[in-house]
Design an enzyme around this catalytic site. Structure first.
Site, PDB file in Angstrom:
ATOM      1  N   GLU A   1       6.670 -22.006   7.771  1.00  0.00           N
ATOM      2  CA  GLU A   1       7.196 -21.182   8.851  1.00  0.00           C
ATOM      3  C   GLU A   1       8.222 -21.914   9.713  1.00  0.00           C
ATOM      4  O   GLU A   1       8.863 -21.299  10.560  1.00  0.00           O
ATOM      5  CB  GLU A   1       6.064 -20.680   9.739  1.00  0.00           C
ATOM      6  CG  GLU A   1       5.408 -21.738  10.597  1.00  0.00           C
ATOM      7  CD  GLU A   1       4.277 -21.169  11.448  1.00  0.00           C
ATOM      8  OE1 GLU A   1       4.339 -21.364  12.671  1.00  0.00           O
ATOM      9  OE2 GLU A   1       3.370 -20.525  10.892  1.00  0.00           O
TER      10      GLU A   1
ATOM     11  N   GLU B   1       0.808  -1.217   0.000  1.00  0.00           N
ATOM     12  CA  GLU B   1       0.000   0.000   0.000  1.00  0.00           C
ATOM     13  C   GLU B   1       0.841   1.267   0.000  1.00  0.00           C
ATOM     14  O   GLU B   1       0.324   2.363  -0.253  1.00  0.00           O
ATOM     15  CB  GLU B   1      -0.935   0.004   1.215  1.00  0.00           C
ATOM     16  CG  GLU B   1      -2.063  -1.018   1.097  1.00  0.00           C
ATOM     17  CD  GLU B   1      -2.997  -1.014   2.284  1.00  0.00           C
ATOM     18  OE1 GLU B   1      -2.588  -0.548   3.364  1.00  0.00           O
ATOM     19  OE2 GLU B   1      -4.142  -1.473   2.133  1.00  0.00           O
TER      20      GLU B   1
END
Length: 298
Positions: A114, A83
């Protein structure tokens, strides 16, 4: 720290019988738990401020900011990074989000990714991460191996390392230069850290990226003067920003934007009575900082 002992994994007594409640009662409990998040983030403001100033300093010396995480944490980092270019007219390389499992993990669960600290390091190496850069390692639990591997690599290089967890005294905090840890406590659904922990993470990342760009001069007053006018909505916003910053009416603002090409150039043209070339030169001398450019001596 054992996963079972983490506050984020604890059972929340407030929601213990949530499955037996009416819809409005269920939602009230969720909402009441959400109200605790802002206070948890407020307690970390000194550390967040340290992070903003340290990252801004890295930017001044050619550094970049990377976010890295797995699952919800990784997605939120990628979201914040993505963004920044349209909001502040910065290149996509300046803010980069990395998620365990790659971009496909943004839509499809890849939680096993992960567990590899080596992959966290490798993903940083693949982005040509250097000592000039800054890394925010995000893990609600504060113990994700993928994030730990990335932070250790960044620290070894001498880069700025920041940890963002939702528990105190975490493993990632122990190896970071700056540790941010809003303690959001047990979730409404036990262990579902996409809830309060995710909300806290989003708030902190919003603060960091916005604060860094304010320090970098991408904001004038509270106006997003670096906005890219790439569609009708943003063109209209750009015109309104010019109008608010200079006091001209909207038709004049539209004319200025068309002549100037960018919002900041239009503001300098109007406020200092300059043509486009002179306004652009003044902004360049001020390194793009509008407040500096509008002073008598940029």
């Amino acid at each position: 720290m054992n996963l079972a002992t983490l506050p984020t994994e604890a059972c929340n007594p407030a929601s213990e019988h949530i499955d037996q409640l009416s819809t409005i009662e269920m939602l009230r409990i969720i909402n009441e738990e959400d109200t605790k998040v802002a206070a948890a983030v407020a307690a970390e403001l000194p550390q967040i401020a340290n992070a903003v100033d340290a990252i801004a300093d890295r930017f001044e010396h050619g550094g970049r900011l990377f976010y890295i995480g797995a699952g919800t944490s990784g997605r939120l980092g990628v979201l914040d990074a993505s963004e920044c270019p349209p909001t502040f007219s910065v290149p996509p390389s300046l803010f980069q989000g990395i998620i365990a499992g790659g971009d496909s993990a943004l839509r499809h669960s890849s939680e096993t990714s992960e567990d590899s600290p080596e992959q966290g390091e490798a993903d940083l190496v693949a982005r040509a991460f250097t000592s000039r850069d800054a890394l925010i390692g995000i893990a609600a639990s504060g113990r994700t191996p993928y994030v730990l591997g990335a932070l250790r690599h960044a620290r070894k290089l001498g880069a700025l390392t920041i940890s963002l967890a939702c528990v105190s005294g975490s493993e990632i905090a122990a190896i970071a230069d700056i540790a941010i840890a809003p303690n959001t406590g047990p979730e409404v659904l036990t262990g579902s850290t996409r809830l309060k922990a995710g909300t806290a993470t989003k708030l902190v990342l919003n603060m960091i990226s916005t604060g860094v760009m304010i320090r970098a001069g991408a904001v004038y007053g509270n106006l997003m003067v670096n906005v890219q006018t790439t569609n009708e909505k943003l063109i209209d916003r750009g015109r309104r920003i010019i109008s608010d910053a200079t006091g001209v009416d909207h038709p004049t603002a539209a004319k200025l934007l068309a002549e100037a090409g960018t919002v900041k150039t239009a503001i300098v043209m109007q406020k200092l009575s300059l043509d486009r070339a002179a306004a652009e030169a003044r902004l360049k001398a001020a390194k793009g900082n509008l407040t500096t450019a509008l002073r008598k001596e940029p």
